[in-house]
Design a protein around this motif. Structure first.
Motif: not given
Length: 780
Positions: A682-694, A700-705, A727-729, A744-748
């Motif tokens: 199983a794997n999951v990723t999430a990406r969230y972006e917030v505009p700042v200026g230009d 971004f985080t990804d996890w694999a089991y 997991g990675g961040v 960070v890779r293998n964050i845990t």
């Protein structure tokens, strides 16, 4: 850490600041990215050798994008970084950064010899990379990776019964641009990647891309005589790709490619007695940052490639020719027993734990030459009928040299050195004739069918010699041994696709795949089941698979979600399996009557709002060996005064022949699952972006089991791993022309065994440590 003759760290930085360009993205070379479209966008794949929407392809396929590859490759990760990031895909290696072994739907090959064939094929820019040495080519300047699950025996041919991992590099474009990416991380890790795109007139473009990676040694070698710090774990690697695209006319295109790779570093670390008899999991002997070993540890690989792709559009059809030549040489030496000394010495001169005997081997490929030629005719246009047919030719010449060392000298106090030498020469030749057609019966219903004729032959010669000063190491002298295998067969596929609506496609597929016959000649020592008159060379007949698959591909919520689900069942007949270890460092191929497998794969992408994206994948694979009479040697390494008349490990299979001192038990493996075959990935990723200026700040985080795996054909308490979760961040700020990020890779700090060695002691191999760093990218 040795210094490469190509580049040092300063030169890497120079590359990173010289090749300035726009970050390679799908938008540059294959249409808009998902972020530029509404919702999840469109994914274009070439799973059927033509560009298609992934939703229209009647195959279980997952595409890994450029952005995902960048995140997964942070900190100098190699091709194993994609393991578990795709449903039903696992990648591992007992050679480290070389010789990756791929598994899809549980089907793979644990064979560690250089002539091993695998049921998962790797296709790099339309060229098959057959030998595992070539399959580890670095991942850089890649547009997309596609993982095709199930037999691909029509369009891609031999040795694809499990599926394909397909890499497509970014191609030259008619504009000036490029990019440079440089990161620095833990263990003095440097990762520099760059590409430059140059238009050379109206009809010619050049793209030059390169990768430099290095890492310092970070594992201490601790011996009773003292401490040698930072002895292992380092590497230095350089790779480049040159692509020249020319269009002499509007209907004729030429793409010339040249690639090189140079790697030097330490080999895989084997860790003696990091398992305890009768217990699951790594024990207190394990220390990620230290080992105690008295053998050599070194690895190098050099590879070169030249290829030409010619495309001629002659109206109704296009004629495509792909010619490729690869050459490689490699060597890897390791202390296979994973410890120091041996237990015929005083107790303070061997360890950790029991070391029955020293085992140190070097495997070298003095020369590997691969030539491939494909000629294909493909229909053009958007009519009801589309087709392609062609011819494929493969030729490989492989030389292997294996050496066994006496680290301590023999019991008669002779000086240490090479005591057994085995040379192998294998020549393989194959050709195929193939054709595939798709016909649209209605606007909603289409059928596809294909056939391929495969013809394979292989000639093998092996010679074993012995140094006269070490007469105790070789039980049965062996001269020259030859083997020949050949086979021909027809593979095929048939599928049906129904467009239930604009957003939902249903499909069903049945396919037959094939893996050519194999020869295994690793005869440094006689195998566990050999008699004094046997030479130890084993042969496996061809394996064939029939796979049944059905699925649904859907786009939901006005394009904000994409969910694809497939289920499958397969029968693999005369399955080629690899029996390794036992009571000596042996390796042989065997055939099982049948392997049955079934399961499902789910891919999902959801973009609920602007700037937020989730992806998820999950697979279930159940495999079972079905052969009532199939046996193999279990773990060896028995010591008379420690474990009399029992095996070193705790065997869970029925024992046919009991173990004796220095003789492994023979066990029945009927009903076992395949090695390195987790039921769940199983794997999951999430990406969230917030505009700042230009620009934008992103997270971004990804996890694999993956669930439990067994390392060998037999099952034991010790040689398994219950689960792995990594997991990675990645957090950064991004604008059109630059980006800065931390990762960070293998964050845990997950610690998991990924394989083992069973013929000497309870030796373990483990996953990669946590690594962190910062990265900068500049482009125009």
């Amino acid at each position: 850490m040795r210094t490469s003759r190509y580049l040092g760290s300063a030169a890497a930085a120079a590359i990173a600041t010289t090749f300035l360009a726009a970050t390679p993205a799908t938008a540059q070379d294959g249409g808009e990215t998902a972020e530029e479209e509404t919702g999840v966008g469109t994914i274009i794949v070439t799973a059927q050798r033509r560009e298609e929407n992934i939703q229209d392809v009647p195959i279980s396929v997952t595409a890994v994008s450029q952005d995902q590859l960048t995140a997964l490759g942070s900190g100098g990760q190699d091709i194993r970084a994609i393991s578990g990031k795709v449903p039903s895909l696992l990648v591992e290696s007992s050679f480290g950064r070389t010789f990756p072994r791929f598994y899809i739907r549980g089907l793979g090959n644990t064979d560690f010899d250089y002539n091993a064939s695998q049921p998962v094929s790797l296709i790099y820019d339309d060229v098959v990379l057959e030998n595992p040495v070539l399959k580890g080519f670095p991942v850089f300047d890649i547009q997309q990776v596609e993982v095709l699950r199930g037999p691909q025996g029509t369009l891609f041919g031999r040795n694809t019964p499990a599926g394909i991992v397909k890499f497509d590099s970014v191609k030259p474009q008619d504009y000036f641009g490029g990019y440079a990416r440089l990161s620095y991380g833990r263990f003095n890790n440097v990762n520099a990647e760059a590409a430059l795109n140059l238009p050379l007139g109206d009809q010619v473009s050049l793209r030059v891309s390169g990768l430099y990676q290095r890492q310092s040694d970070y594992v201490d070698n601790v011996l009773p005589s003292g401490t040698e710090e930072e002895a292992f774990g380092g590497y230095e690697e350089f790779a480049m790709r040159f692509q020249l695209e020319a269009r002499p006319s509007d209907n004729f295109e030429i793409l010339l490619t040249g690639q090189i790779r140079d790697l030097e570093g330490t080999a895989r670390l084997f860790r003696a007695n990091n398992f305890t008899r009768g217990q699951e999991g790594l024990n207190s002997n394990f220390d990620r940052y230290s080992v105690s070993t008295d053998g050599q540890n070194d690895q190098s690989l050099k590879a070169q490639n030249a290829s030409a792709r010619l495309t001629w559009d002659i109206g109704a059809v296009s004629l495509i020719s792909v010619t490729s030549v690869w050459n490689a040489e490699s060597t890897s030496v390791g202390d296979v027993d994973g410890g120091f000394g041996a237990n015929f010495l005083p107790p303070d001169l061997y360890g950790p734990g029991e070391i029955p005997f020293t085992a140190e081997t070097r495997d070298t490929v003095p020369d590997l030459d691969q030539f491939t030629q494909e000629i294909r005719i493909a229909s053009n246009g958007d009519g009801a009928l589309s087709y392609q047919f062609g011819f494929f030719y493969f030729d490989e010449d492989l030389q292997i040299l294996s050496e066994n060392y006496s680290t301590l000298g023999d019991p008669l106090n002779a000086p240490g050195g090479v005591n057994i030498v085995v040379s192998q020469d294998q020549q393989s030749e194959a050709f195929g004739l193939f054709g595939s057609m798709t016909y649209d019966l209605t606007d909603q219903l289409s059928i596809t069918g294909g056939l391929r004729y495969n013809d394979d032959k292989r000639d093998f010669v092996v010679v074993r010699s012995q140094d006269t000063q070490f007469p105790l190491f070789l039980q049965n002298p062996l001269g020259t041994v030859t083997r020949e295998v050949s086979d021909n067969t027809v593979t095929w596929d048939a599928s049906i696709r129904y467009e239930a609506s604009d957003d939902v496609n249903l499909y069903a597929r049945v396919a037959r795949g094939y893996r050519a016959p194999s020869i295994q000649g690793r005869v440094l020592f006689p195998p566990a089941t050999a008699t004094p008159l046997e030479d130890g060379v084993s042969v496996a007949d061809s394996e064939t698979i029939t796979s049944y698959e059905a699925g649904i591909k859907s786009t939901l919520w006005d394009g904000k979600a994409r969910i694809n689900l497939s289920g499958f069942y397969y029968d693999l007949n005369d399955a080629q399996l690899t029996a390794v270890g036992g009571d000596v460092n042996a390796n042989r191929v065997i055939n099982a009557d049948n392997v049955r497998g079934y399961g499902f794969e789910l891919d999902a992408e959801i973009a609920p709002t602007t700037g937020l994206m989730f992806t998820a994948g999950v697979s279930y694979n159940d495999t079972e060996i079905q052969d009532r009479d199939l046996t193999t040697a279990a773990c060896g390494g028995v010591r008379v005064d420690t474990f009399p008349d029992v095996s070193l490990c705790t065997i869970l299979d029925p024992i046919e022949v009991a173990a004796a001192p220095f003789s492994a038990a023979i066990v029945n493996i009927d009903g076992n699952s395949l090695p390195q075959s987790p039921k769940w990935i199983a794997n999951v990723t999430a990406r969230y972006e917030v505009p700042v200026g230009d620009g934008e700040i992103y997270f971004f985080t990804d996890w694999a089991y993956r669930s439990k795996i067994n390392f060998f054909l037999y099952e034991s308490v010790e040689f398994q791993d219950k689960r792995m979760l990594e997991g990675g961040v990645r957090v950064g700020y991004k604008r059109d022309n630059y980006e800065i990020a931390g990762f960070v890779r293998n964050i845990t700090k997950d610690v998991s065994a990924v394989s083992g060695i069973d013929f000497n002691n309870l030796t373990a191999m483990v996953n990669e440590p946590r690594i962190w760093g910062v990265e900068a990218r500049v482009s125009f």
